[in-house]
Design a protein around this motif. Structure first.
Motif, PDB file in Angstrom:
ATOM      1  N   CYS A 270       0.830  -1.212   0.000  1.00 32.97           N
ATOM      2  CA  CYS A 270       0.000   0.000   0.000  1.00 32.97           C
ATOM      3  C   CYS A 270       0.857   1.251   0.000  1.00 32.97           C
ATOM      4  CB  CYS A 270      -0.921   0.013   1.219  1.00 32.97           C
ATOM      5  SG  CYS A 270      -1.989  -1.429   1.342  1.00 32.97           S
ATOM      6  N   PHE A 271       0.250   2.347  -0.389  1.00 32.98           N
ATOM      7  CA  PHE A 271       0.964   3.623  -0.475  1.00 32.98           C
ATOM      8  C   PHE A 271       1.603   3.998   0.853  1.00 32.98           C
ATOM      9  CE2 PHE A 271      -2.811   4.252  -3.397  1.00 32.98           C
ATOM     10  CZ  PHE A 271      -2.124   3.839  -4.527  1.00 32.98           C
ATOM     11  N   HIS A 272       0.903   3.731   1.962  1.00 32.29           N
ATOM     12  CA  HIS A 272       1.427   4.170   3.248  1.00 32.29           C
ATOM     13  C   HIS A 272       2.672   3.396   3.666  1.00 32.29           C
ATOM     14  CE1 HIS A 272      -2.378   1.865   3.706  1.00 32.29           C
ATOM     15  NE2 HIS A 272      -1.715   1.123   4.585  1.00 32.29           N
ATOM     16  N   PHE A 288      -2.267   7.871  11.717  1.00 28.98           N
ATOM     17  CA  PHE A 288      -1.232   7.009  11.159  1.00 28.98           C
ATOM     18  C   PHE A 288      -1.469   5.534  11.483  1.00 28.98           C
ATOM     19  CE2 PHE A 288       0.817  11.133  11.299  1.00 28.98           C
ATOM     20  CZ  PHE A 288       1.571  11.160  10.140  1.00 28.98           C
ATOM     21  N   LYS A 289      -2.532   5.215  12.203  1.00 32.64           N
ATOM     22  CA  LYS A 289      -2.768   3.823  12.591  1.00 32.64           C
ATOM     23  C   LYS A 289      -3.382   3.040  11.435  1.00 32.64           C
ATOM     24  CE  LYS A 289      -5.232   0.789  15.788  1.00 32.64           C
ATOM     25  NZ  LYS A 289      -6.118   0.682  16.965  1.00 32.64           N
ATOM     26  N   SER A 317      -4.499   1.275  -2.417  1.00 36.59           N
ATOM     27  CA  SER A 317      -4.669   2.250  -1.339  1.00 36.59           C
ATOM     28  C   SER A 317      -5.009   1.609   0.002  1.00 36.59           C
ATOM     29  CB  SER A 317      -5.767   3.255  -1.705  1.00 36.59           C
ATOM     30  OG  SER A 317      -7.044   2.628  -1.733  1.00 36.59           O
ATOM     31  N   ASP A 318      -5.812   0.550   0.016  1.00 36.24           N
ATOM     32  CA  ASP A 318      -6.477   0.078   1.241  1.00 36.24           C
ATOM     33  C   ASP A 318      -7.114   1.273   1.952  1.00 36.24           C
ATOM     34  OD1 ASP A 318      -7.508  -1.419   3.271  1.00 36.24           O
ATOM     35  OD2 ASP A 318      -5.590  -2.009   4.141  1.00 36.24           O
ATOM     36  N   HIS A 319      -7.812   2.078   1.173  1.00 27.81           N
ATOM     37  CA  HIS A 319      -8.552   3.219   1.726  1.00 27.81           C
ATOM     38  C   HIS A 319      -9.583   2.681   2.700  1.00 27.81           C
ATOM     39  CE1 HIS A 319     -10.483   7.157   1.803  1.00 27.81           C
ATOM     40  NE2 HIS A 319     -11.632   6.609   1.440  1.00 27.81           N
ATOM     41  N   SER A 320      -9.353   2.922   4.001  1.00 31.71           N
ATOM     42  CA  SER A 320     -10.223   2.363   5.039  1.00 31.71           C
ATOM     43  C   SER A 320     -10.636   3.486   5.989  1.00 31.71           C
ATOM     44  CB  SER A 320      -9.504   1.248   5.801  1.00 31.71           C
ATOM     45  OG  SER A 320     -10.368   0.648   6.737  1.00 31.71           O
ATOM     46  N   PRO A 321     -11.616   4.276   5.585  1.00 31.45           N
ATOM     47  CA  PRO A 321     -11.998   5.462   6.350  1.00 31.45           C
ATOM     48  C   PRO A 321     -12.965   5.156   7.471  1.00 31.45           C
ATOM     49  CG  PRO A 321     -13.317   5.324   4.379  1.00 31.45           C
ATOM     50  CD  PRO A 321     -12.383   4.137   4.352  1.00 31.45           C
ATOM     51  N   ILE A 341      -6.088   4.131   6.873  1.00 30.50           N
ATOM     52  CA  ILE A 341      -5.537   5.399   6.394  1.00 30.50           C
ATOM     53  C   ILE A 341      -6.312   5.850   5.165  1.00 30.50           C
ATOM     54  CG2 ILE A 341      -3.514   6.456   5.310  1.00 30.50           C
ATOM     55  CD1 ILE A 341      -1.782   5.005   7.259  1.00 30.50           C
ATOM     56  N   ASN A 342      -6.768   7.077   5.192  1.00 31.27           N
ATOM     57  CA  ASN A 342      -7.479   7.663   4.058  1.00 31.27           C
ATOM     58  C   ASN A 342      -6.476   8.102   2.996  1.00 31.27           C
ATOM     59  OD1 ASN A 342      -9.660   7.335   5.711  1.00 31.27           O
ATOM     60  ND2 ASN A 342     -10.114   9.493   5.975  1.00 31.27           N
TER      61      ASN A 342
END
Length: 449
Positions: A270-272, A288-289, A317-321, A341-342
Protein backbone atom coordinates in the motif's frame (compact mmCIF):
# COMPACT_ATOMS: atom_id res chain seq x y z
CA UNK A 1 -24.83 16.34 -27.75
CA UNK A 2 -21.21 15.23 -27.48
CA UNK A 3 -19.22 14.18 -30.52
CA UNK A 4 -18.91 10.48 -31.24
CA UNK A 5 -15.13 10.35 -31.18
CA UNK A 6 -12.52 11.74 -28.83
CA UNK A 7 -8.91 12.17 -29.93
CA UNK A 8 -6.25 12.83 -27.32
CA UNK A 9 -2.81 13.70 -28.63
CA UNK A 10 0.31 14.21 -26.54
CA UNK A 11 4.11 14.09 -26.76
CA UNK A 12 4.06 11.84 -23.67
CA UNK A 13 1.59 8.96 -23.91
CA UNK A 14 2.28 5.91 -21.76
CA UNK A 15 1.54 2.90 -23.96
CA UNK A 16 2.13 -0.74 -22.91
CA UNK A 17 5.40 -0.77 -24.86
CA UNK A 18 7.26 1.26 -22.23
CA UNK A 19 8.34 4.85 -21.76
CA UNK A 20 6.12 7.84 -22.62
CA UNK A 21 6.15 8.61 -26.35
CA UNK A 22 4.30 10.79 -28.87
CA UNK A 23 0.93 9.28 -29.75
CA UNK A 24 -2.68 10.05 -30.59
CA UNK A 25 -5.48 7.95 -29.11
CA UNK A 26 -8.97 7.76 -30.61
CA UNK A 27 -11.93 6.62 -28.50
CA UNK A 28 -15.38 5.78 -29.83
CA UNK A 29 -17.63 7.22 -27.16
CA UNK A 30 -20.53 5.01 -28.24
CA UNK A 31 -18.69 1.82 -27.35
CA UNK A 32 -16.32 3.45 -24.88
CA UNK A 33 -13.40 1.61 -26.50
CA UNK A 34 -10.08 2.76 -27.89
CA UNK A 35 -10.38 2.22 -31.65
CA UNK A 36 -6.98 3.42 -32.87
CA UNK A 37 -3.58 4.60 -31.68
CA UNK A 38 -1.29 6.57 -33.99
CA UNK A 39 2.35 6.77 -32.91
CA UNK A 40 2.72 10.47 -33.54
CA UNK A 41 1.83 13.78 -31.96
CA UNK A 42 -0.67 15.61 -34.17
CA UNK A 43 -1.33 18.72 -32.09
CA UNK A 44 -4.39 20.76 -32.99
CA UNK A 45 -4.50 19.14 -36.44
CA UNK A 46 -5.61 15.83 -34.92
CA UNK A 47 -9.25 16.46 -35.77
CA UNK A 48 -8.92 18.88 -38.65
CA UNK A 49 -11.94 18.83 -41.01
CA UNK A 50 -13.60 16.09 -38.93
CA UNK A 51 -16.70 17.62 -37.28
CA UNK A 52 -17.64 14.48 -35.35
CA UNK A 53 -14.38 14.46 -33.38
CA UNK A 54 -13.42 16.32 -30.22
CA UNK A 55 -9.69 16.90 -29.93
CA UNK A 56 -7.69 17.36 -26.75
CA UNK A 57 -4.13 18.54 -27.36
CA UNK A 58 -2.29 17.63 -24.17
CA UNK A 59 1.03 18.92 -25.47
CA UNK A 60 3.84 18.01 -23.04
CA UNK A 61 1.44 16.66 -20.41
CA UNK A 62 1.46 12.93 -19.78
CA UNK A 63 -1.46 10.76 -20.85
CA UNK A 64 -1.69 7.63 -18.70
CA UNK A 65 -4.08 4.67 -18.57
CA UNK A 66 -6.82 4.99 -15.99
CA UNK A 67 -5.68 3.49 -12.71
CA UNK A 68 -7.29 0.46 -11.04
CA UNK A 69 -7.47 0.37 -7.24
CA UNK A 70 -8.36 -3.13 -6.11
CA UNK A 71 -8.45 -2.50 -2.36
CA UNK A 72 -11.00 0.12 -1.32
CA UNK A 73 -13.55 0.18 1.50
CA UNK A 74 -16.52 2.28 0.37
CA UNK A 75 -18.69 1.12 3.30
CA UNK A 76 -22.10 1.79 1.73
CA UNK A 77 -24.78 0.95 2.77
CA UNK A 78 -24.69 0.85 6.55
CA UNK A 79 -21.67 3.05 7.23
CA UNK A 80 -22.10 5.70 4.58
CA UNK A 81 -21.08 8.36 7.11
CA UNK A 82 -17.62 6.74 6.94
CA UNK A 83 -17.51 6.79 3.13
CA UNK A 84 -19.90 6.12 0.26
CA UNK A 85 -19.99 5.41 -3.45
CA UNK A 86 -20.55 9.06 -4.38
CA UNK A 87 -17.74 10.59 -2.32
CA UNK A 88 -15.32 7.67 -2.60
CA UNK A 89 -15.46 7.44 -6.38
CA UNK A 90 -15.16 11.22 -6.73
CA UNK A 91 -11.98 11.02 -4.67
CA UNK A 92 -10.79 8.19 -6.90
CA UNK A 93 -11.23 9.97 -10.24
CA UNK A 94 -9.56 13.10 -8.84
CA UNK A 95 -6.42 10.97 -8.62
CA UNK A 96 -6.76 9.26 -11.99
CA UNK A 97 -8.47 6.08 -10.76
CA UNK A 98 -11.16 4.92 -13.19
CA UNK A 99 -11.92 1.52 -11.66
CA UNK A 100 -12.39 0.63 -7.99
CA UNK A 101 -12.83 -2.87 -6.60
CA UNK A 102 -14.85 -2.57 -3.40
CA UNK A 103 -14.05 -4.66 -0.34
CA UNK A 104 -16.86 -6.76 1.21
CA UNK A 105 -16.64 -4.92 4.55
CA UNK A 106 -17.30 -2.49 6.30
CA UNK A 107 -20.72 -2.06 4.77
CA UNK A 108 -23.83 -3.41 6.44
CA UNK A 109 -24.62 -5.97 5.20
CA UNK A 110 -21.20 -7.30 4.12
CA UNK A 111 -20.83 -8.84 0.66
CA UNK A 112 -21.01 -12.45 1.85
CA UNK A 113 -24.16 -13.60 0.02
CA UNK A 114 -25.76 -12.90 -3.34
CA UNK A 115 -28.61 -11.11 -1.57
CA UNK A 116 -26.16 -8.78 0.14
CA UNK A 117 -24.27 -8.19 -3.12
CA UNK A 118 -27.50 -7.15 -4.82
CA UNK A 119 -28.29 -4.74 -1.99
CA UNK A 120 -24.90 -3.12 -2.49
CA UNK A 121 -25.22 -3.00 -6.29
CA UNK A 122 -28.65 -1.40 -6.02
CA UNK A 123 -27.32 1.32 -3.73
CA UNK A 124 -24.26 1.93 -5.94
CA UNK A 125 -26.21 2.34 -9.17
CA UNK A 126 -26.13 5.90 -10.46
CA UNK A 127 -23.74 7.12 -7.76
CA UNK A 128 -20.37 6.10 -9.16
CA UNK A 129 -17.86 8.36 -10.91
CA UNK A 130 -15.64 5.33 -11.57
CA UNK A 131 -16.48 1.84 -12.71
CA UNK A 132 -17.00 -0.48 -9.74
CA UNK A 133 -16.33 -4.16 -9.24
CA UNK A 134 -16.81 -6.14 -6.03
CA UNK A 135 -14.90 -8.61 -3.91
CA UNK A 136 -16.94 -11.17 -2.01
CA UNK A 137 -16.41 -12.05 1.64
CA UNK A 138 -15.37 -15.33 3.28
CA UNK A 139 -16.66 -15.80 6.82
CA UNK A 140 -17.29 -18.94 8.87
CA UNK A 141 -20.14 -20.97 7.43
CA UNK A 142 -20.73 -19.25 4.07
CA UNK A 143 -19.04 -21.85 1.86
CA UNK A 144 -22.23 -22.50 -0.12
CA UNK A 145 -22.50 -18.80 -0.98
CA UNK A 146 -19.19 -18.66 -2.83
CA UNK A 147 -20.10 -20.23 -6.19
CA UNK A 148 -23.31 -18.18 -6.49
CA UNK A 149 -21.29 -15.03 -5.74
CA UNK A 150 -18.79 -15.92 -8.47
CA UNK A 151 -21.68 -16.48 -10.89
CA UNK A 152 -22.97 -13.01 -10.02
CA UNK A 153 -19.64 -11.41 -10.85
CA UNK A 154 -17.53 -10.96 -7.72
CA UNK A 155 -13.83 -10.88 -8.60
CA UNK A 156 -12.59 -12.98 -5.71
CA UNK A 157 -12.87 -13.27 -1.96
CA UNK A 158 -11.56 -11.50 1.12
CA UNK A 159 -11.13 -13.09 4.50
CA UNK A 160 -9.60 -12.15 7.85
CA UNK A 161 -7.44 -14.35 10.04
CA UNK A 162 -7.70 -11.89 12.91
CA UNK A 163 -10.77 -10.03 14.11
CA UNK A 164 -11.76 -7.56 11.41
CA UNK A 165 -12.98 -4.87 13.80
CA UNK A 166 -16.64 -5.24 12.76
CA UNK A 167 -18.82 -7.97 14.23
CA UNK A 168 -20.70 -8.76 11.01
CA UNK A 169 -17.45 -9.93 9.33
CA UNK A 170 -15.87 -12.51 11.70
CA UNK A 171 -12.45 -14.03 11.08
CA UNK A 172 -11.86 -17.54 9.78
CA UNK A 173 -9.74 -20.43 11.01
CA UNK A 174 -7.42 -22.60 8.95
CA UNK A 175 -10.15 -25.26 8.89
CA UNK A 176 -12.61 -22.68 7.54
CA UNK A 177 -10.17 -21.70 4.79
CA UNK A 178 -9.70 -25.29 3.71
CA UNK A 179 -13.46 -25.82 3.54
CA UNK A 180 -13.93 -22.64 1.49
CA UNK A 181 -11.10 -23.54 -0.87
CA UNK A 182 -12.55 -26.97 -1.52
CA UNK A 183 -15.86 -25.32 -2.40
CA UNK A 184 -14.33 -23.16 -5.14
CA UNK A 185 -11.28 -25.18 -6.19
CA UNK A 186 -12.65 -25.85 -9.67
CA UNK A 187 -13.46 -22.20 -10.29
CA UNK A 188 -11.06 -19.44 -11.33
CA UNK A 189 -11.23 -16.99 -8.46
CA UNK A 190 -8.87 -14.99 -6.28
CA UNK A 191 -8.92 -15.42 -2.54
CA UNK A 192 -7.45 -12.62 -0.45
CA UNK A 193 -6.74 -12.25 3.22
CA UNK A 194 -5.43 -9.83 5.78
CA UNK A 195 -1.93 -11.14 6.52
CA UNK A 196 -1.86 -11.22 10.28
CA UNK A 197 -2.44 -14.36 12.32
CA UNK A 198 -2.71 -14.19 16.08
CA UNK A 199 -3.34 -17.83 16.88
CA UNK A 200 0.18 -18.99 16.14
CA UNK A 201 2.04 -16.48 18.31
CA UNK A 202 4.58 -18.10 20.61
CA UNK A 203 4.65 -17.43 24.35
CA UNK A 204 7.71 -15.21 23.93
CA UNK A 205 5.86 -13.10 21.37
CA UNK A 206 2.86 -12.83 23.64
CA UNK A 207 5.01 -11.73 26.57
CA UNK A 208 6.57 -9.00 24.43
CA UNK A 209 3.19 -7.35 23.85
CA UNK A 210 2.58 -4.11 25.75
CA UNK A 211 0.75 -4.24 29.06
CA UNK A 212 -2.56 -2.45 29.44
CA UNK A 213 -0.67 0.21 31.41
CA UNK A 214 1.46 1.13 28.37
CA UNK A 215 0.86 4.65 27.10
CA UNK A 216 -1.74 4.33 24.28
CA UNK A 217 -0.65 7.64 22.73
CA UNK A 218 2.84 6.32 21.90
CA UNK A 219 3.21 4.90 18.40
CA UNK A 220 5.71 2.36 19.74
CA UNK A 221 2.99 0.98 22.02
CA UNK A 222 0.78 0.22 19.05
CA UNK A 223 3.72 -1.08 17.00
CA UNK A 224 4.70 -3.51 19.77
CA UNK A 225 1.13 -4.82 19.87
CA UNK A 226 1.36 -6.05 16.26
CA UNK A 227 4.71 -7.92 16.00
CA UNK A 228 5.97 -8.74 12.52
CA UNK A 229 5.73 -12.47 13.18
CA UNK A 230 1.95 -12.11 12.96
CA UNK A 231 2.37 -11.27 9.27
CA UNK A 232 5.01 -13.92 8.62
CA UNK A 233 2.88 -16.66 10.21
CA UNK A 234 -0.14 -15.67 8.17
CA UNK A 235 1.72 -15.55 4.88
CA UNK A 236 3.29 -18.93 5.52
CA UNK A 237 -0.21 -20.32 6.06
CA UNK A 238 -1.52 -18.57 2.98
CA UNK A 239 1.23 -19.86 0.73
CA UNK A 240 0.45 -23.36 1.92
CA UNK A 241 -3.17 -22.81 0.96
CA UNK A 242 -2.47 -21.21 -2.45
CA UNK A 243 -3.93 -17.83 -1.55
CA UNK A 244 -3.04 -14.18 -2.23
CA UNK A 245 -1.68 -11.68 0.25
CA UNK A 246 0.38 -8.51 0.83
CA UNK A 247 2.17 -5.91 2.92
CA UNK A 248 5.32 -6.01 5.00
CA UNK A 249 9.01 -6.73 4.43
CA UNK A 250 9.46 -9.48 7.03
CA UNK A 251 7.28 -11.78 4.95
CA UNK A 252 9.33 -11.33 1.79
CA UNK A 253 11.26 -14.56 2.35
CA UNK A 254 8.09 -16.61 2.46
CA UNK A 255 6.75 -14.77 -0.59
CA UNK A 256 9.91 -15.38 -2.65
CA UNK A 257 9.96 -19.05 -1.68
CA UNK A 258 6.33 -19.46 -2.73
CA UNK A 259 6.91 -17.78 -6.08
CA UNK A 260 9.98 -19.92 -6.73
CA UNK A 261 7.75 -22.97 -6.24
CA UNK A 262 5.40 -21.62 -8.90
CA UNK A 263 2.50 -21.04 -6.52
CA UNK A 264 -0.24 -18.73 -7.74
CA UNK A 265 0.50 -15.78 -5.52
CA UNK A 266 -0.30 -12.12 -6.09
CA UNK A 267 1.41 -9.75 -3.68
CA UNK A 268 0.29 -6.20 -3.02
CA UNK A 269 1.49 -3.42 -0.77
CA UNK A 270 0.00 0.00 0.00
CA UNK A 271 0.96 3.62 -0.47
CA UNK A 272 1.43 4.17 3.25
CA UNK A 273 3.99 1.38 3.61
CA UNK A 274 6.00 2.88 0.74
CA UNK A 275 5.61 6.55 1.69
CA UNK A 276 5.81 6.58 5.49
CA UNK A 277 7.98 5.04 8.19
CA UNK A 278 7.62 4.53 11.94
CA UNK A 279 10.77 6.58 12.50
CA UNK A 280 8.94 9.79 11.63
CA UNK A 281 5.43 9.09 12.98
CA UNK A 282 4.63 11.48 15.85
CA UNK A 283 3.04 10.21 19.03
CA UNK A 284 -0.61 10.94 19.73
CA UNK A 285 -1.71 10.99 16.07
CA UNK A 286 -4.01 8.04 15.35
CA UNK A 287 -4.44 9.07 11.70
CA UNK A 288 -1.23 7.01 11.16
CA UNK A 289 -2.77 3.82 12.59
CA UNK A 290 -3.34 0.96 10.17
CA UNK A 291 -3.18 -2.84 10.25
CA UNK A 292 -0.51 -4.15 9.84
CA UNK A 293 1.35 -1.12 11.22
CA UNK A 294 3.71 1.14 9.32
CA UNK A 295 7.14 -0.12 10.33
CA UNK A 296 10.66 1.35 10.27
CA UNK A 297 12.72 2.89 7.48
CA UNK A 298 14.60 -0.34 6.82
CA UNK A 299 11.28 -2.10 6.28
CA UNK A 300 10.22 0.57 3.79
CA UNK A 301 13.52 0.26 1.88
CA UNK A 302 13.07 -3.50 1.63
CA UNK A 303 9.54 -3.09 0.31
CA UNK A 304 10.73 -0.71 -2.40
CA UNK A 305 13.48 -3.13 -3.41
CA UNK A 306 11.00 -6.02 -3.53
CA UNK A 307 8.65 -3.93 -5.64
CA UNK A 308 11.39 -2.99 -8.10
CA UNK A 309 12.65 -6.60 -8.18
CA UNK A 310 9.18 -7.93 -8.97
CA UNK A 311 8.60 -9.81 -5.71
CA UNK A 312 5.68 -7.46 -5.00
CA UNK A 313 3.25 -7.18 -7.90
CA UNK A 314 1.07 -4.15 -7.32
CA UNK A 315 0.26 -1.15 -5.12
CA UNK A 316 -3.20 -0.24 -3.78
CA UNK A 317 -4.67 2.25 -1.34
CA UNK A 318 -6.48 0.08 1.24
CA UNK A 319 -8.55 3.22 1.73
CA UNK A 320 -10.22 2.36 5.04
CA UNK A 321 -12.00 5.46 6.35
CA UNK A 322 -14.16 6.07 9.38
CA UNK A 323 -15.83 9.04 11.02
CA UNK A 324 -13.38 11.36 12.76
CA UNK A 325 -14.71 10.45 16.22
CA UNK A 326 -13.60 6.82 15.80
CA UNK A 327 -10.04 7.95 15.09
CA UNK A 328 -9.87 9.35 18.65
CA UNK A 329 -7.80 12.27 17.48
CA UNK A 330 -8.53 14.45 20.50
CA UNK A 331 -7.43 11.69 22.88
CA UNK A 332 -4.47 10.69 20.70
CA UNK A 333 -5.36 7.07 21.51
CA UNK A 334 -3.61 4.82 19.00
CA UNK A 335 -4.69 1.64 20.76
CA UNK A 336 -8.38 2.51 20.78
CA UNK A 337 -8.62 4.24 17.38
CA UNK A 338 -10.00 2.69 14.21
CA UNK A 339 -7.16 1.37 12.05
CA UNK A 340 -7.13 2.67 8.51
CA UNK A 341 -5.54 5.40 6.39
CA UNK A 342 -7.48 7.66 4.06
CA UNK A 343 -5.67 7.95 0.74
CA UNK A 344 -8.11 7.49 -2.13
CA UNK A 345 -7.02 9.70 -5.02
CA UNK A 346 -3.58 10.50 -3.62
CA UNK A 347 -1.70 7.35 -4.66
CA UNK A 348 -0.28 8.41 -8.02
CA UNK A 349 1.25 11.57 -6.56
CA UNK A 350 2.48 9.69 -3.48
CA UNK A 351 4.26 7.00 -5.48
CA UNK A 352 5.72 9.44 -8.00
CA UNK A 353 6.99 11.69 -5.20
CA UNK A 354 8.69 8.82 -3.38
CA UNK A 355 9.61 6.67 -6.36
CA UNK A 356 11.46 9.40 -8.28
CA UNK A 357 13.96 9.87 -5.45
CA UNK A 358 17.50 8.86 -6.54
CA UNK A 359 17.69 6.00 -4.05
CA UNK A 360 14.40 4.56 -5.41
CA UNK A 361 14.77 5.11 -9.15
CA UNK A 362 11.24 4.11 -10.13
CA UNK A 363 10.02 5.20 -13.54
CA UNK A 364 6.57 6.53 -14.34
CA UNK A 365 6.02 3.44 -16.47
CA UNK A 366 6.73 1.16 -13.51
CA UNK A 367 4.46 3.13 -11.19
CA UNK A 368 1.55 2.98 -13.61
CA UNK A 369 2.23 -0.71 -14.18
CA UNK A 370 1.92 -1.35 -10.42
CA UNK A 371 -1.23 0.78 -10.12
CA UNK A 372 -3.05 -0.13 -13.32
CA UNK A 373 -1.92 -3.09 -15.43
CA UNK A 374 -1.07 -5.40 -12.52
CA UNK A 375 -4.09 -4.48 -10.44
CA UNK A 376 -6.39 -5.00 -13.43
CA UNK A 377 -4.86 -8.45 -13.95
CA UNK A 378 -5.29 -9.26 -10.26
CA UNK A 379 -9.01 -8.51 -10.39
CA UNK A 380 -9.53 -10.25 -13.73
CA UNK A 381 -10.29 -6.96 -15.48
CA UNK A 382 -7.32 -6.83 -17.86
CA UNK A 383 -9.51 -7.59 -20.89
CA UNK A 384 -11.09 -4.13 -20.50
CA UNK A 385 -8.87 -2.11 -18.13
CA UNK A 386 -5.27 -1.41 -17.21
CA UNK A 387 -3.58 -0.25 -20.44
CA UNK A 388 -3.91 2.15 -23.34
CA UNK A 389 -4.52 -0.37 -26.12
CA UNK A 390 -6.97 -0.81 -28.97
CA UNK A 391 -10.08 -2.68 -27.82
CA UNK A 392 -9.76 -1.70 -24.16
CA UNK A 393 -11.88 0.92 -22.42
CA UNK A 394 -10.92 4.50 -23.20
CA UNK A 395 -10.00 5.31 -19.60
CA UNK A 396 -7.10 7.69 -19.27
CA UNK A 397 -5.59 10.46 -17.23
CA UNK A 398 -4.08 13.76 -18.35
CA UNK A 399 -1.56 14.53 -15.64
CA UNK A 400 0.77 17.50 -14.93
CA UNK A 401 -4.16 17.95 -3.99
CA UNK A 402 -7.13 17.92 -3.09
CA UNK A 403 -8.91 15.46 -0.75
CA UNK A 404 -12.32 14.48 -2.08
CA UNK A 405 -13.10 11.58 0.28
CA UNK A 406 -15.75 12.16 2.91
CA UNK A 407 -13.84 12.30 6.22
CA UNK A 408 -10.92 14.58 5.43
CA UNK A 409 -8.40 13.19 7.90
CA UNK A 410 -5.23 11.71 6.43
CA UNK A 411 -1.72 10.72 7.44
CA UNK A 412 -0.52 12.58 4.35
CA UNK A 413 -1.84 16.00 5.31
CA UNK A 414 0.93 18.58 5.06
CA UNK A 415 3.13 16.61 2.65
CA UNK A 416 4.34 18.31 -0.53
CA UNK A 417 3.68 15.98 -3.47
CA UNK A 418 4.76 16.08 -7.09
CA UNK A 419 2.43 15.36 -10.00
CA UNK A 420 -1.16 16.54 -10.40
CA UNK A 421 -4.02 14.92 -12.30
CA UNK A 422 -5.52 17.52 -14.63
CA UNK A 423 -8.31 15.49 -16.22
CA UNK A 424 -9.73 11.96 -15.97
CA UNK A 425 -11.75 10.26 -18.72
CA UNK A 426 -13.93 7.17 -18.36
CA UNK A 427 -14.67 5.43 -21.69
CA UNK A 428 -13.90 8.70 -23.46
CA UNK A 429 -16.12 10.87 -21.26
CA UNK A 430 -14.67 13.57 -19.02
CA UNK A 431 -15.37 12.78 -15.35
CA UNK A 432 -12.86 15.06 -13.62
CA UNK A 433 -11.41 18.41 -14.66
CA UNK A 434 -9.17 20.20 -12.18
CA UNK A 435 -9.33 23.48 -14.12
CA UNK A 436 -13.06 23.82 -13.48
CA UNK A 437 -13.27 22.80 -9.87
CA UNK A 438 -13.09 19.09 -10.44
CA UNK A 439 -16.71 18.13 -11.07
CA UNK A 440 -18.56 21.30 -12.11
CA UNK A 441 -21.02 20.49 -14.88
CA UNK A 442 -20.06 16.79 -14.95
CA UNK A 443 -22.13 13.72 -14.09
CA UNK A 444 -21.19 10.24 -12.82
CA UNK A 445 -21.01 7.63 -15.61
CA UNK A 446 -19.53 4.67 -13.74
CA UNK A 447 -20.74 1.14 -14.46
CA UNK A 448 -21.05 -1.86 -12.18
CA UNK A 449 -18.64 -4.47 -13.53
Amino acid sequence: MSTQYLKVTSKNVLLPSGDPQPATITVDRTSGKIVSIDLCYLGEDAGKHQPNIEVIDAGEKHVLPGLVDTHVHLNEPGRTDWEGFWTGTRAAVSGGITTVVDMPLNSIPPTTTVENLEIKRKVAKGQCWTDIAFWGGVIPGNQKDLKPLISCGVKGFKCFMIESGVEEFPCVSERDLLDHMKEIEVRESNQLSLPELTRRLSMSQLSSRPHHSADPTLYETYLASRPEDMEVNAIQLITRLQENTHRSASALGAIRAAKEKGLKLTVETCFHYLSLSANSIPNGQPEFKCCPPIRNESNRDQLWKALLDGDIDCVVSDHSPCVVELKKVEEGDLMGAWGGINSLGLGLSLLWTEGRKPDRGATLSQIVDWMSKRTAEHAGLDAVKGSLAVGLDGDFVVSKEQMHFKNKLSAYEGLVLRGVVQQTFLRGHLVYDRSRGGFDGLTPTGKLL
